[in-house]
Design a protein around this motif. Structure first.
Motif, PDB file in Angstrom:
ATOM      1  N   GLY A 195       0.830  -1.171   0.185  1.00 56.26           N
ATOM      2  CA  GLY A 195      -0.087   0.134   0.012  1.00 56.26           C
ATOM      3  C   GLY A 195       0.754   1.539   0.169  1.00 56.26           C
ATOM      4  N   SER A 196       0.129   2.384   0.438  1.00 58.43           N
ATOM      5  CA  SER A 196       1.069   3.553   0.626  1.00 58.43           C
ATOM      6  C   SER A 196       1.229   4.026   1.927  1.00 58.43           C
ATOM      7  N   VAL A 197       2.130   4.846   2.110  1.00 58.57           N
ATOM      8  CA  VAL A 197       2.432   5.667   3.317  1.00 58.57           C
ATOM      9  C   VAL A 197       2.967   7.100   2.956  1.00 58.57           C
ATOM     10  N   GLY A 198       2.286   8.055   3.611  1.00 59.33           N
ATOM     11  CA  GLY A 198       2.926   9.400   3.625  1.00 59.33           C
ATOM     12  C   GLY A 198       3.695   9.655   4.928  1.00 59.33           C
ATOM     13  N   PHE A 199       4.819  10.264   4.591  1.00 58.01           N
ATOM     14  CA  PHE A 199       5.783  10.348   5.832  1.00 58.01           C
ATOM     15  C   PHE A 199       6.123  12.016   6.136  1.00 58.01           C
ATOM     16  N   ASN A 200       5.147  12.695   6.954  1.00 56.43           N
ATOM     17  CA  ASN A 200       4.969  14.007   7.218  1.00 56.43           C
ATOM     18  C   ASN A 200       6.096  14.240   8.476  1.00 56.43           C
ATOM     19  N   LEU A 201       7.178  14.894   8.103  1.00 53.61           N
ATOM     20  CA  LEU A 201       8.328  15.180   8.747  1.00 53.61           C
ATOM     21  C   LEU A 201       8.159  16.516   9.539  1.00 53.61           C
ATOM     22  N   SER A 202       8.060  16.536  10.839  1.00 54.54           N
ATOM     23  CA  SER A 202       8.117  17.782  11.526  1.00 54.54           C
ATOM     24  C   SER A 202       9.051  18.690  10.760  1.00 54.54           C
ATOM     25  N   ASP A 203       8.679  20.141  10.978  1.00 49.07           N
ATOM     26  CA  ASP A 203       9.498  21.245  10.433  1.00 49.07           C
ATOM     27  C   ASP A 203      10.617  21.472  11.038  1.00 49.07           C
ATOM     28  N   ASP A 204      11.066  21.065  12.187  1.00 42.92           N
ATOM     29  CA  ASP A 204      12.174  21.226  12.815  1.00 42.92           C
ATOM     30  C   ASP A 204      13.409  20.363  12.301  1.00 42.92           C
ATOM     31  N   ASP A 205      14.463  20.775  12.556  1.00 43.92           N
ATOM     32  CA  ASP A 205      15.652  20.292  11.976  1.00 43.92           C
ATOM     33  C   ASP A 205      16.811  20.465  12.967  1.00 43.92           C
ATOM     34  N   PRO A 206      17.002  19.422  13.996  1.00 48.43           N
ATOM     35  CA  PRO A 206      16.687  17.946  13.869  1.00 48.43           C
ATOM     36  C   PRO A 206      15.319  17.901  14.139  1.00 48.43           C
ATOM     37  N   VAL A 207      14.887  16.788  13.509  1.00 43.48           N
ATOM     38  CA  VAL A 207      13.447  16.274  13.154  1.00 43.48           C
ATOM     39  C   VAL A 207      12.937  15.748  14.784  1.00 43.48           C
TER      40      VAL A 207
END
Length: 137
Positions: A61-73
């Motif tokens: 199937g599918s997965v969307g990976f939404n990373l936080s805006d911070d870096d480091p995450v």
């Protein structure tokens, strides 16, 4: 509609979400590049045209990976539209990196569950029930 899982790191490993106190906050998981590489290692061919959004399409199937805006995450939200085969790489990702995967609908940690697929099964049953309510017999 997707099954949503919050992947994050805490100061210690929790076995149940009820153990997390108000004093706890997320610990940085790694740099954006490190997180993208870790995800892509287990979810091959994840597209990263947007640095905060990875798009995986695979046999399960599918997965969307939404990373936080911070870096480091600090966190990654997974939006899965997939079968149970998607659970193994999610668990592997967490165990490999010391992260925890909180099933937002069940309130449990996927990688800690005796039956890691249970939360996805419950979500799918709920989704199917809701989808069926709009149908005429």
């Amino acid at each position: 509609m997707s099954w949503d899982v919050l992947v994050c790191k805490f100061s210690r490993t929790y076995t149940h979400v009820d153990q997390i106190g108000n004093h706890e906050s997320f610990v940085p998981m790694g740099s954006r590049a490190e997180i993208q590489a870790a995800i892509s290692d287990l979810f091959a061919d994840t597209g990263w045209s947007d640095p905060t959004w990875g798009d995986y399409q695979g046999p399960a199937g599918s997965v969307g990976f939404n990373l936080s805006d911070d870096d480091p995450v600090n966190s990654v939200m997974l939006h899965a539209r997939a079968g149970e085969a998607i659970i193994a790489p999610i668990v592997a990702l967490c165990l490999r990196h010391g992260w925890q995967a909180m099933d937002t609908s069940a309130g449990t940690f996927v990688e800690q569950a005796p039956v890691p697929e249970q939360g996805l099964r419950q979500w799918r049953a709920y989704r199917d029930q809701i989808a069926g309510q709009g149908q005429q017999p």
